[in-house]
Write an enzyme that holds these catalytic residues in place. Structure first.
Site, PDB file in Angstrom:
ATOM      1  N   CYS A 189      37.059 -42.613 -17.084  1.00  0.00           N
ATOM      2  CA  CYS A 189      37.685 -42.644 -18.402  1.00  0.00           C
ATOM      3  C   CYS A 189      38.540 -41.387 -18.537  1.00  0.00           C
ATOM      4  CB  CYS A 189      36.594 -42.678 -19.466  1.00  0.00           C
ATOM      5  SG  CYS A 189      37.191 -42.819 -21.152  1.00  0.00           S
ATOM      6  N   CYS A 237      45.445 -32.133  16.611  1.00  0.00           N
ATOM      7  CA  CYS A 237      44.316 -32.354  15.703  1.00  0.00           C
ATOM      8  C   CYS A 237      44.824 -32.585  14.291  1.00  0.00           C
ATOM      9  CB  CYS A 237      43.381 -31.148  15.740  1.00  0.00           C
ATOM     10  SG  CYS A 237      42.024 -31.256  14.550  1.00  0.00           S
TER      11      CYS A 237
END
Length: 280
Positions: free
Chosen positions: A107, A130
């Protein structure tokens, strides 16, 4: 750098206030795109996660991975949600209400957010060793909305990290970038990509060796491909023997959660991706 806030925005975002129900501009807003943090611009929610709850505030049954932090209110009654990047107050999260299959309702105050329509969002995929380090650098670029690490370029469906490391999948460790074309462009991001790894290395980057650590750009359009080709040519004119491959983007498989924003989670810095200016 944070956006300047109005007094009303400060009351909600910094002082943890709440806007009046049914008053926010995004309460009945269902355009396709990404909702971002009003204070720092970080991507928070995708429009596909938004649903009509009738509560008077924008409702979402999921956030973008790693974008939102949950913490118990001081009174121990509710769970507050804040922007994981800047700490700005968003609203509260509720579970067990049965609105959607995910059984979750974020909300959120409209005033805590901005919105980037799908028409302004462009996606790009880069691989250069990586993926922890690649994401670390690309995510920091102004105008980048979201990044995620994953696997692409191979043959195995839904691969695991262990499978990719075996070298048998053909996949590269890669990063998908989503950016706002009103704030940055593909060339700017591609330059940072080339300036944060060694594009002359083949199937490796620093101490990481293997096909999964190759330098490769996966383009979504001919314009992206042409931009990458232009930048490679500029590097070659400087004497670099560029090994970066160019391939059409295909299926991108998300990596495991613990890989996402690895350096941010662990408070470390990349060991083989260091910025070095290569373009004038």
């Amino acid at each position: 750098m944070y956006n300047e806030l109005t007094d009303q925005e400060k009351r909600v975002i910094l002082e943890k206030g709440t806007e009046k129900p049914f008053s926010g501009k995004y309460n009945d807003h269902y355009e396709s795109g990404i909702y971002t943090c009003r204070r720092c611009g970080a991507a928070l929610y995708r429009s596909s996660s938004k649903f009509k709850s009738g509560c008077g505030w924008p409702s979402y049954d999921d956030s973008i991975k790693g974008a939102v932090k949950e913490s118990l209110d001081a009174d121990g009654m509710r769970t507050e949600i804040t922007c994981a990047n800047c700490g700005g107050h968003l609203g509260h999260v509720f579970r067990g209400e049965g609105f959607t299959e995910k059984n979750t309702r974020h909300c959120v105050n409209s005033i805590s957010m901005d919105f980037v329509p799908e028409s302004r969002i462009e996606r790009a995929v880069f691989a250069s060793g990586c993926f922890w380090g690649v994401q670390h650098h690309l995510h920091k670029i102004d105008g980048v909305l979201a990044t995620k690490v994953g696997y692409t370029g191979g043959e195995t469906d839904n691969p695991t990290y262990k499978q990719v490391c075996s070298g048998d999948t053909g996949h590269a460790e890669a990063v998908m970038v989503e950016f706002d074309r009103d704030k940055t462009d593909y060339e700017t991001i591609a330059k940072i990509y080339f300036e944060t790894h060694d594009p002359t290395q083949v199937d490796r980057q620093g101490p990481d060796i293997g096909e999964q650590y190759r330098s490769e750009i996966f383009y979504f359009s001919q314009q992206q491909k042409q931009t990458a080709e232009k930048l490679i040519k500029r590097l070659e004119e400087k004497g670099l023997d560029v090994a970066t491959e160019l391939s059409k983007a295909n299926e991108f498989w998300d990596a495991e959660d613990y890989h996402q924003h690895y350096y941010k989670k662990n408070g470390k810095t990349p060991y083989c991706h260091i910025y070095q200016k290569k373009f004038d």
